[in-house]
Design a protein around this motif. Structure first.
Motif, PDB file in Angstrom:
ATOM      1  N   HIS A  72       0.927  -0.880  -0.027  1.00 20.38           N
ATOM      2  CA  HIS A  72       0.304   0.262   0.316  1.00 20.38           C
ATOM      3  C   HIS A  72       0.622   1.330   0.054  1.00 20.38           C
ATOM      4  N   SER A  73       1.640   1.190   0.969  1.00 16.80           N
ATOM      5  CA  SER A  73       2.298   3.242   1.707  1.00 16.80           C
ATOM      6  C   SER A  73       3.595   3.166   0.805  1.00 16.80           C
ATOM      7  N   GLY A  74       4.668   2.253   0.966  1.00 15.77           N
ATOM      8  CA  GLY A  74       5.785   1.948   0.299  1.00 15.77           C
ATOM      9  C   GLY A  74       6.221   3.198   1.513  1.00 15.77           C
ATOM     10  N   PRO A  75       7.510   4.205   0.701  1.00 13.27           N
ATOM     11  CA  PRO A  75       7.742   5.395   2.462  1.00 13.27           C
ATOM     12  C   PRO A  75       7.003   5.632   2.805  1.00 13.27           C
ATOM     13  N   SER A  76       5.791   5.965   2.076  1.00  9.04           N
ATOM     14  CA  SER A  76       4.504   7.128   3.115  1.00  9.04           C
ATOM     15  C   SER A  76       3.958   6.517   3.871  1.00  9.04           C
ATOM     16  N   LEU A  77       4.766   4.978   4.265  1.00  7.10           N
ATOM     17  CA  LEU A  77       4.006   4.666   5.631  1.00  7.10           C
ATOM     18  C   LEU A  77       4.278   4.852   6.921  1.00  7.10           C
ATOM     19  N   VAL A  78       4.850   6.510   7.377  1.00  9.22           N
ATOM     20  CA  VAL A  78       5.520   6.443   8.764  1.00  9.22           C
ATOM     21  C   VAL A  78       4.331   7.536   8.598  1.00  9.22           C
ATOM     22  N   LEU A 205       9.753  -4.043  28.462  1.00 11.73           N
ATOM     23  CA  LEU A 205      10.383  -4.591  27.749  1.00 11.73           C
ATOM     24  C   LEU A 205      10.215  -4.688  26.665  1.00 11.73           C
ATOM     25  N   ASN A 206       8.828  -4.595  26.263  1.00 12.21           N
ATOM     26  CA  ASN A 206       8.694  -4.639  24.837  1.00 12.21           C
ATOM     27  C   ASN A 206       9.681  -3.179  24.266  1.00 12.21           C
ATOM     28  N   VAL A 207       8.685  -2.316  25.040  1.00 10.52           N
ATOM     29  CA  VAL A 207       9.343  -0.710  24.411  1.00 10.52           C
ATOM     30  C   VAL A 207      10.764  -0.377  24.362  1.00 10.52           C
ATOM     31  N   CYS A 208      11.956  -1.516  25.393  1.00  8.71           N
ATOM     32  CA  CYS A 208      13.214  -1.650  25.451  1.00  8.71           C
ATOM     33  C   CYS A 208      13.426  -2.446  24.093  1.00  8.71           C
ATOM     34  N   VAL A 209      12.885  -3.303  23.101  1.00 12.13           N
ATOM     35  CA  VAL A 209      13.415  -4.203  22.075  1.00 12.13           C
ATOM     36  C   VAL A 209      12.955  -3.063  20.800  1.00 12.13           C
ATOM     37  N   MET A 210      11.673  -2.274  20.652  1.00  8.74           N
ATOM     38  CA  MET A 210      11.361  -1.582  19.887  1.00  8.74           C
ATOM     39  C   MET A 210      12.407  -0.142  20.431  1.00  8.74           C
ATOM     40  N   LEU A 211      12.762   0.777  21.291  1.00  5.71           N
ATOM     41  CA  LEU A 211      14.173   1.445  20.884  1.00  5.71           C
ATOM     42  C   LEU A 211      15.325   1.402  20.888  1.00  5.71           C
ATOM     43  N   PHE A 212      15.374  -0.488  20.821  1.00  6.52           N
ATOM     44  CA  PHE A 212      16.254  -0.984  20.163  1.00  6.52           C
ATOM     45  C   PHE A 212      16.454  -1.182  18.406  1.00  6.52           C
ATOM     46  N   VAL A 213      15.178  -1.558  18.151  1.00  9.84           N
ATOM     47  CA  VAL A 213      15.160  -1.248  17.148  1.00  9.84           C
ATOM     48  C   VAL A 213      15.446   0.501  16.204  1.00  9.84           C
ATOM     49  N   ILE A 214      14.729   0.654  16.631  1.00  6.93           N
ATOM     50  CA  ILE A 214      15.146   2.352  16.156  1.00  6.93           C
ATOM     51  C   ILE A 214      16.272   3.009  16.780  1.00  6.93           C
ATOM     52  N   ILE A 215      16.782   2.784  17.897  1.00  2.68           N
ATOM     53  CA  ILE A 215      18.488   3.425  17.722  1.00  2.68           C
ATOM     54  C   ILE A 215      19.084   2.585  16.816  1.00  2.68           C
ATOM     55  N   ALA A 216      19.401   1.587  16.559  1.00 10.91           N
ATOM     56  CA  ALA A 216      20.530   0.104  16.245  1.00 10.91           C
ATOM     57  C   ALA A 216      19.966   0.697  14.118  1.00 10.91           C
ATOM     58  N   LEU A 288       5.865   5.027  18.855  1.00  3.93           N
ATOM     59  CA  LEU A 288       6.615   4.030  17.870  1.00  3.93           C
ATOM     60  C   LEU A 288       6.380   3.798  17.664  1.00  3.93           C
ATOM     61  N   TYR A 289       5.133   3.867  16.749  1.00  2.41           N
ATOM     62  CA  TYR A 289       4.621   3.048  15.578  1.00  2.41           C
ATOM     63  C   TYR A 289       5.585   3.566  14.556  1.00  2.41           C
ATOM     64  N   MET A 290       5.433   4.882  14.446  1.00  2.00           N
ATOM     65  CA  MET A 290       5.606   5.737  13.399  1.00  2.00           C
ATOM     66  C   MET A 290       7.913   6.050  12.734  1.00  2.00           C
ATOM     67  N   MET A 291       8.198   6.133  14.632  1.00  2.00           N
ATOM     68  CA  MET A 291      10.003   5.754  14.672  1.00  2.00           C
ATOM     69  C   MET A 291      10.284   4.510  14.161  1.00  2.00           C
ATOM     70  N   VAL A 292       9.395   3.407  13.656  1.00  2.00           N
ATOM     71  CA  VAL A 292       9.794   2.210  13.172  1.00  2.00           C
ATOM     72  C   VAL A 292       9.642   2.226  12.669  1.00  2.00           C
ATOM     73  N   SER A 293       8.965   2.263  11.911  1.00  2.00           N
ATOM     74  CA  SER A 293       8.487   2.329  10.804  1.00  2.00           C
ATOM     75  C   SER A 293       9.717   3.300   9.327  1.00  2.00           C
ATOM     76  N   VAL A 294       9.920   4.500  10.242  1.00  2.00           N
ATOM     77  CA  VAL A 294      10.892   5.358  10.004  1.00  2.00           C
ATOM     78  C   VAL A 294      12.208   4.394   9.349  1.00  2.00           C
TER      79      VAL A 294
END
Length: 630
Positions: A72-78, A205-216, A288-294
């Protein structure tokens, strides 16, 4: 309106009016009388946020970004996540006001019963029971495949937890899913404070995993130049329509925050904490959703993403194969947290329906020690465990969305009713009849005759001289009453126009099998009806009684009527487009619910033997009654 004109519950019992009878909004008086059924007030803002975030962020985000980006969205997913978050916020605003005004268990069922009527409330509660049962079972079924990856592969769980195919039943049983449901059920029976604490740990703990995805992921993106945003097809490869279609898909990633409203009765300071908890949870989830998708979209071109494991495969492309275990751990934690969020509200909805007499009193029992509805929780948990053990309910996942969207829509309609035509009558038990009759001579009748007063009032005024001395005051009072009745009538019709117009508009816009010219004609009629209703609501004054409706000092939904009307429009469109097969399955469940209500709920409702009196005189009636409890 005089008391003698207000029929009791028996007169309404078997007619269509039984579907429209409304219960009393929460009050300290009702709390005192029903004190034996109250839950423990243990939850603070932080615990509400943990429940909201834990119920909302499921493992879907670890899969959803790949599927929606590719299709559907491509890069516009955010932007899809942002628009979906704003749409969810419309419902959150409506929930926040009703939750703070009416802080009792039952969520949308409770609000519908107060504002709309018993029939609609029953269907909402019945649909929510289905939603949480199927939702919990589907979530539990999704844990075992992810958990198996830590044991070496998809089929590497210990034998006593592994899935087994039973040929003579033609089913694949999942012991792991059933065990997890029973463990969570046991935890919920211990107490709301303890279960909220565990969910807060899992959610953190789940939020920490998502922050790991965002930072790494952000580090890798800056290091390698964000190759996902350099595609030739641009930011909108499927156009703006594709981005909007993506937002409709990811909207369902936000529908867990209603779990917060279901715990309203267990919040220490509901007028302050409930709106704050709902808003904070939704804001955290959207961020979190927006940052992970970006990040994920930038690591891999959207067309090359793995639709099943988009995040772990994106890290693997850049040499971080070990990140798969971190992401999988996040998925397992998210599923466990969502499972708790699915099993937590249902016992409270069952309890609320049983309190109102629509279900057996068995479900309304609250354990004296743990102060939670243990019996309802056990029944809910065992039912979900059996379903998770025997059935793969993934194909029924669409039914979960029906219950949530129906609840969102009805909450928005309840806001309109609260603001423009709030209930002006309240039910009292028949034991108050003597007190009501003794006070009836004080009340003015419905205006009759040229002066607008009853014969009883005329006689009294002739005795004390008020009719002769203050005729203009009496006349102006009755004119005000007539004007208020007209305003309520116009407001009620305006709300009806909005709802009917939305239904016609969304149905015709989605009826692609119709000839195009016919769709345009029906859409135009529905749109005209919708706009007329909205224009009238924006012109008509809101009811002054809304200020005294329920508890005061809480959150007030802004931009009424526009915000709730937009909420109704969006949710109705999503409901219409859920698919024919989903609606057929849900309709079967709702038909079963209609029969349960007709043969049990309607005759056992707590509103069966009541007298409806004007709200303005309720306190006077209570104080004059020998049953009044100070």
């Amino acid at each position: 309106m005089g008391f003698e004109e207000l029929g009791n519950g028996k007169e309404r019992r078997w007619g269509i009016r039984s579907l429209l009878r409304r219960k009393q909004v929460d009050s300290d008086r009702v709390k005192t009388q029903d004190g034996g059924h109250q839950l423990a007030k243990e939850l603070s803002v932080l615990q509400l946020v943990a429940i909201g975030v834990g119920s909302t962020i499921g493992a879907g985000v670890y899969v959803l970004v790949g599927t929606v980006a590719r299709e559907h969205s491509g890069p516009s997913l955010v932007l899809s996540f942002l628009i979906a978050g704003v749409a969810a916020a419309l419902s959150a605003f409506c929930y926040a006001e009703l939750a703070s005004r009416c802080p009792s268990a039952g969520s949308a069922y409770h609000y519908s019963y107060i504002c709309v009527g018993e029939g609609v409330a029953w269907l909402i509660g019945w649909a929510l029971i289905l939603e949480y049962t199927i939702g919990g079972s589907a979530v539990a079924r999704g844990i075992s495949p992810n958990l198996a990856l830590f044991f070496g592969g998809p089929d590497s769980l210990p034998s006593f937890l592994a899935r087994v195919y039973i040929p003579w039943l033609d089913v694949v049983v999942d012991p792991c899913a059933a065990v997890l449901v029973l463990i969570v059920t046991g935890l919920l029976c211990v107490g709301i404070k303890e279960s909220a604490f565990v969910q807060a740990i899992i959610t953190s703990l789940n939020v920490c995993v998502m922050l790991f995805v965002i930072i790494a992921g952000g580090y890798i993106g800056f290091k390698n130049g964000w190759v996902g945003y350099s595609v030739a097809s641009g930011f909108f490869p499927y156009g703006v329509n594709g981005m909007l279609a993506g937002s409709a898909t990811v909207f369902f990633a936000y529908i867990g925050f209603d779990s917060v409203a279901s715990t309203a009765e267990e919040v220490k300071n509901p007028q302050r904490d409930l709106p704050l908890g709902i808003a904070t949870a939704l804001s955290i989830c959207c961020f979190l959703y927006m940052m992970v998708s970006v990040v994920v979209i930038g690591l891999v071109p959207y067309f090359a993403m793995d639709p099943d494991t988009p995040i772990s495969s994106a890290f693997a492309r850049h040499g971080m194969h070990w990140a798969m275990y971190v992401v999988t751990a996040g998925a397992v934690l998210a599923l466990c947290s969502t499972l708790m969020g699915s099993l937590l509200p249902q016992p409270r909805i069952l309890m609320a329906m049983a309190r109102d007499g629509l279900l057996p009193s068995f479900f309304s029992d609250v354990n004296e020690r743990t102060q939670v509805p243990v019996k309802s929780t056990i029944v809910t948990g065992v039912g979900s465990a059996v379903l998770a053990f025997f059935m793969d309910v993934s194909q029924l996942a669409g039914m979960v969305s029906v219950g949530t969207l129906l609840a969102f829509t009805m909450v928005a309609i309840s806001i309109l009713i609260l603001r423009y035509v709030p209930p002006n009558e309240m039910p009292l038990p028949l034991s108050f009849q003597e007190s009501i009759e003794s006070l009836s001579f004080h009340e003015e009748e419905v205006p009759k005759g040229p002066v607008g007063i009853s014969d009883k009032r005329n006689k009294q005024n002739r005795q004390d001289g008020t009719s002769k001395d203050f005729p203009l005051i009496i006349k102006n009072t009755n004119e005000d009453k007539l004007n208020e009745q007209k305003r309520r009538k116009y407001a009620a019709w305006s709300i009806a126009f909005v709802c009917i117009g939305v239904l016609i508009l969304t149905s015709s816009a989605s009826a692609f099998s119709f000839p195009e010219y016919l769709r345009y004609i029906i859409c135009s009629f529905g749109g005209l009806l919708f706009l007329v209703g909205l224009a009238l609501l924006s012109w008509i004054d809101q009811d002054n009684g809304r200020h005294s409706f329920g508890h005061s000092g809480g959150f007030i939904c802004p931009l009424v009527p526009f915000l709730p009307v937009l909420c109704i429009l969006i949710n109705s469109y999503l409901l219409i487009n859920l698919g024919t097969s989903t609606w057929i399955r849900v309709s079967i469940w709702l038909v079963i619910g209609v029969f349960v209500y007709l043969f049990y709920g309607r005759s056992n409702s707590s509103l069966t033997d009541v007298i409806y009196v004007p709200i303005a005189h309720a306190n006077e009636i209570y104080k004059s009654s020998t049953e009044y409890v100070t």
